[in-house]
Motif scaffolding. Structure first.
Motif, PDB file in Angstrom:
ATOM      1  N   ALA A  28      15.129  12.047 -12.437  1.00  0.00           N
ATOM      2  CA  ALA A  28      15.537  11.695 -11.061  1.00  0.00           C
ATOM      3  C   ALA A  28      14.508  12.312 -10.322  1.00  0.00           C
ATOM      4  CB  ALA A  28      17.073  12.535 -11.009  1.00  0.00           C
ATOM      5  N   VAL A  29      14.150  13.500  -9.991  1.00  0.00           N
ATOM      6  CA  VAL A  29      13.067  14.171  -9.300  1.00  0.00           C
ATOM      7  C   VAL A  29      11.859  13.010  -9.299  1.00  0.00           C
ATOM      8  CG1 VAL A  29      11.490  15.751  -8.847  1.00  0.00           C
ATOM      9  CG2 VAL A  29      13.627  16.363  -9.490  1.00  0.00           C
ATOM     10  N   GLY A  30      11.240  12.551 -10.493  1.00  0.00           N
ATOM     11  CA  GLY A  30      10.401  11.639 -10.599  1.00  0.00           C
ATOM     12  C   GLY A  30      10.546  10.337  -9.844  1.00  0.00           C
ATOM     13  N   ARG A  31      11.763  10.016  -9.711  1.00  0.00           N
ATOM     14  CA  ARG A  31      12.159   8.723  -9.091  1.00  0.00           C
ATOM     15  C   ARG A  31      12.433   8.783  -7.340  1.00  0.00           C
ATOM     16  NH1 ARG A  31      16.770   6.388 -10.697  1.00  0.00           N
ATOM     17  NH2 ARG A  31      17.624   8.327 -11.637  1.00  0.00           N
ATOM     18  N   ILE A  32      13.097  10.192  -7.312  1.00  0.00           N
ATOM     19  CA  ILE A  32      13.409  10.250  -5.638  1.00  0.00           C
ATOM     20  C   ILE A  32      12.420  10.548  -5.088  1.00  0.00           C
ATOM     21  CG2 ILE A  32      14.969  11.716  -4.146  1.00  0.00           C
ATOM     22  CD1 ILE A  32      16.711  11.841  -6.451  1.00  0.00           C
ATOM     23  N   ARG A  33      11.164  11.438  -5.366  1.00  0.00           N
ATOM     24  CA  ARG A  33      10.343  12.082  -4.503  1.00  0.00           C
ATOM     25  C   ARG A  33       9.281  11.041  -4.359  1.00  0.00           C
ATOM     26  NH1 ARG A  33       8.415  17.749  -6.292  1.00  0.00           N
ATOM     27  NH2 ARG A  33       7.842  16.724  -8.240  1.00  0.00           N
ATOM     28  N   PRO A  34       8.543  10.268  -5.223  1.00  0.00           N
ATOM     29  CA  PRO A  34       7.836   9.062  -4.778  1.00  0.00           C
ATOM     30  C   PRO A  34       8.452   8.128  -3.964  1.00  0.00           C
ATOM     31  CG  PRO A  34       7.878   9.473  -7.231  1.00  0.00           C
ATOM     32  CD  PRO A  34       9.026  10.118  -6.544  1.00  0.00           C
ATOM     33  N   LEU A  35       9.659   7.884  -4.071  1.00  0.00           N
ATOM     34  CA  LEU A  35      10.481   6.736  -3.081  1.00  0.00           C
ATOM     35  C   LEU A  35      10.409   7.156  -1.688  1.00  0.00           C
ATOM     36  CD1 LEU A  35      11.809   4.285  -2.458  1.00  0.00           C
ATOM     37  CD2 LEU A  35      13.894   5.156  -3.616  1.00  0.00           C
ATOM     38  N   ALA A  36      10.913   8.549  -1.662  1.00  0.00           N
ATOM     39  CA  ALA A  36      10.834   9.295  -0.400  1.00  0.00           C
ATOM     40  C   ALA A  36       9.482   9.177   0.385  1.00  0.00           C
ATOM     41  CB  ALA A  36      11.290  10.727  -0.622  1.00  0.00           C
ATOM     42  N   GLY A  37       8.437   9.537  -0.583  1.00  0.00           N
ATOM     43  CA  GLY A  37       6.901   9.456  -0.059  1.00  0.00           C
ATOM     44  C   GLY A  37       6.565   8.014   0.521  1.00  0.00           C
ATOM     45  N   THR A  38       7.099   6.879  -0.200  1.00  0.00           N
ATOM     46  CA  THR A  38       6.734   5.625   0.208  1.00  0.00           C
ATOM     47  C   THR A  38       7.409   5.365   1.599  1.00  0.00           C
ATOM     48  OG1 THR A  38       6.842   4.864  -2.119  1.00  0.00           O
ATOM     49  CG2 THR A  38       7.032   3.404  -0.402  1.00  0.00           C
ATOM     50  N   LEU A  39       8.968   5.827   1.848  1.00  0.00           N
ATOM     51  CA  LEU A  39       9.365   5.594   3.194  1.00  0.00           C
ATOM     52  C   LEU A  39       8.684   6.337   4.071  1.00  0.00           C
ATOM     53  CD1 LEU A  39      13.026   6.134   1.935  1.00  0.00           C
ATOM     54  CD2 LEU A  39      11.826   3.963   2.312  1.00  0.00           C
ATOM     55  N   MET A  40       8.240   7.629   3.828  1.00  0.00           N
ATOM     56  CA  MET A  40       7.537   8.135   4.825  1.00  0.00           C
ATOM     57  C   MET A  40       6.059   7.787   5.134  1.00  0.00           C
ATOM     58  SD  MET A  40       9.622  10.451   6.037  1.00  0.00           S
ATOM     59  CE  MET A  40       8.353  11.127   7.245  1.00  0.00           C
ATOM     60  N   HIS A  41       5.614   7.286   4.222  1.00  0.00           N
ATOM     61  CA  HIS A  41       4.048   6.727   4.252  1.00  0.00           C
ATOM     62  C   HIS A  41       4.254   5.351   5.281  1.00  0.00           C
ATOM     63  CE1 HIS A  41       0.365   4.651   3.106  1.00  0.00           C
ATOM     64  NE2 HIS A  41      -0.257   5.866   2.715  1.00  0.00           N
ATOM     65  N   PHE A  42       5.179   4.707   4.858  1.00  0.00           N
ATOM     66  CA  PHE A  42       5.434   3.368   5.714  1.00  0.00           C
ATOM     67  C   PHE A  42       5.618   3.750   7.338  1.00  0.00           C
ATOM     68  CE2 PHE A  42       8.417   0.403   7.700  1.00  0.00           C
ATOM     69  CZ  PHE A  42       7.569  -0.879   7.610  1.00  0.00           C
ATOM     70  N   LEU A  43       6.669   4.729   7.547  1.00  0.00           N
ATOM     71  CA  LEU A  43       6.979   5.376   8.825  1.00  0.00           C
ATOM     72  C   LEU A  43       5.792   5.864   9.636  1.00  0.00           C
ATOM     73  CD1 LEU A  43       9.299   6.086  10.778  1.00  0.00           C
ATOM     74  CD2 LEU A  43       9.408   8.095   9.749  1.00  0.00           C
ATOM     75  N   SER A  44       5.082   6.713   8.860  1.00  0.00           N
ATOM     76  CA  SER A  44       3.915   7.114   9.441  1.00  0.00           C
ATOM     77  C   SER A  44       3.016   5.953   9.846  1.00  0.00           C
ATOM     78  CB  SER A  44       3.172   8.193   8.534  1.00  0.00           C
ATOM     79  OG  SER A  44       3.955   9.318   8.294  1.00  0.00           O
ATOM     80  N   GLU A  45       2.732   5.078   9.013  1.00  0.00           N
ATOM     81  CA  GLU A  45       1.790   4.305   9.574  1.00  0.00           C
ATOM     82  C   GLU A  45       2.411   3.400  10.665  1.00  0.00           C
ATOM     83  OE1 GLU A  45       0.987   0.093   7.477  1.00  0.00           O
ATOM     84  OE2 GLU A  45      -0.529   1.358   6.954  1.00  0.00           O
ATOM     85  N   GLN A  46       3.481   3.072  10.708  1.00  0.00           N
ATOM     86  CA  GLN A  46       4.419   2.265  11.813  1.00  0.00           C
ATOM     87  C   GLN A  46       4.108   3.009  13.261  1.00  0.00           C
ATOM     88  OE1 GLN A  46       5.684  -1.078  11.658  1.00  0.00           O
ATOM     89  NE2 GLN A  46       4.195  -0.713   9.592  1.00  0.00           N
ATOM     90  N   VAL A  47       4.319   4.412  13.047  1.00  0.00           N
ATOM     91  CA  VAL A  47       4.589   5.176  14.526  1.00  0.00           C
ATOM     92  C   VAL A  47       2.901   5.755  14.889  1.00  0.00           C
ATOM     93  CG1 VAL A  47       6.630   5.465  14.312  1.00  0.00           C
ATOM     94  CG2 VAL A  47       5.425   7.118  13.594  1.00  0.00           C
ATOM     95  N   GLY A  48       2.243   5.645  13.967  1.00  0.00           N
ATOM     96  CA  GLY A  48       0.933   6.639  14.131  1.00  0.00           C
ATOM     97  C   GLY A  48       0.901   7.867  13.847  1.00  0.00           C
ATOM     98  N   ILE A  49       1.928   8.503  13.387  1.00  0.00           N
ATOM     99  CA  ILE A  49       2.021   9.797  13.464  1.00  0.00           C
ATOM    100  C   ILE A  49       2.127  10.285  11.849  1.00  0.00           C
ATOM    101  CG2 ILE A  49       3.453  11.961  14.252  1.00  0.00           C
ATOM    102  CD1 ILE A  49       4.362  10.317  16.606  1.00  0.00           C
ATOM    103  N   PRO A  88       0.826  -1.309  -0.087  1.00  0.00           N
ATOM    104  CA  PRO A  88       0.086  -0.221  -0.086  1.00  0.00           C
ATOM    105  C   PRO A  88       0.911   1.325  -0.035  1.00  0.00           C
ATOM    106  CG  PRO A  88      -0.839  -1.533   1.517  1.00  0.00           C
ATOM    107  CD  PRO A  88       0.471  -2.117   1.044  1.00  0.00           C
ATOM    108  N   HIS A  89       2.176   1.261   0.770  1.00  0.00           N
ATOM    109  CA  HIS A  89       2.870   2.448   0.307  1.00  0.00           C
ATOM    110  C   HIS A  89       3.305   2.979  -0.923  1.00  0.00           C
ATOM    111  CE1 HIS A  89       2.622   1.325   4.716  1.00  0.00           C
ATOM    112  NE2 HIS A  89       3.080   0.317   4.476  1.00  0.00           N
TER     113      HIS A  89
END
Length: 206
Positions: free
Chosen positions: A140-161, A3-4
């Motif tokens: 490059a921006v089109g690859r970096i930004r979505p991957l960063a969003g994926t990491l943050m989406h996963f992190l937010s779900e794990q910690v609930g923030i 889902p992330h």
């Protein structure tokens, strides 16, 4: 896909690389500014600030890098980072390419002059406005930004923030996305790290 990844990494329309970027005779560092805005817990869209990065990409290896910025006038930091990025790549003769935005043109002049003062052959290149001539870094921006969003989406779900772009976690996510893409995303059968260092990455990973 998890889902992330679905939330942030569906593919946009492709930016075709033009002949200027694809067939460049000399090693070229293409660079541009990138902005991202995420609204965190306790914030609304008006109070959340847009985070800013400078994205850099090498046309020979596909190696990417990014620098978190507070504003476009951090000239010393941006020049040092571009010179350091060029030093990692190890090319003697080099071209620096950017769009025709005034702040980017000034940064380009500063880094070209800095290399010339060190006796390093350096040229600048600026594609015509609205030509997508700087598609190397746009991709490059089109690859970096979505991957960063994926990491943050996963992190937010794990910690609930929900973390806003005011959080330093977003800076980590962009930098770590470059780390991952350079070492684990192959292009033409090899990763950027392998093309640059002539070996596969063997360092520690989480």
């Amino acid at each position: 896909w998890c889902p992330h990844c679905v939330a942030f990494r569906s593919r946009p329309d492709r930016h075709e690389r033009n002949d200027l970027a694809k067939d460049a005779q000399f090693p070229t560092i293409s660079f541009d500014f990138c902005f991202t805005k995420a609204v965190g817990d306790g914030e609304d869209d008006k109070t959340a600030a847009s985070a800013m990065w400078m994205i850099m990409c090498d046309n020979m290896t596909g190696y990417v890098g990014c620098v978190p910025l507070r504003s476009k006038n951090q000239w010393s930091l941006m020049v040092r980072e571009l010179l350091g990025f060029a030093g990692i790549l190890g090319h003697a003769e080099m071209v620096f390419m950017c769009d025709n935005e005034p702040s980017l043109l000034q940064l380009q002049r500063m880094v070209v002059n800095a290399r010339l003062s060190m006796g390093l052959p350096t040229r600048k290149n600026n594609p015509a406005p609205y030509s997508h001539g700087n598609s190397l870094v746009e991709n490059a921006v089109g690859r970096i930004r979505p991957l960063a969003g994926t990491l943050m989406h996963f992190l937010s779900e794990q910690v609930g923030i929900e973390f806003s772009t005011n959080s330093p976690w977003w800076s980590w996510a962009f930098r770590h996305s470059c780390f991952l893409l350079n070492r684990f995303s192959p292009t033409r059968g090899a990763t950027a790290y392998e093309l640059l260092y002539n070996k596969a990455y063997g360092g520690t990973i989480c």
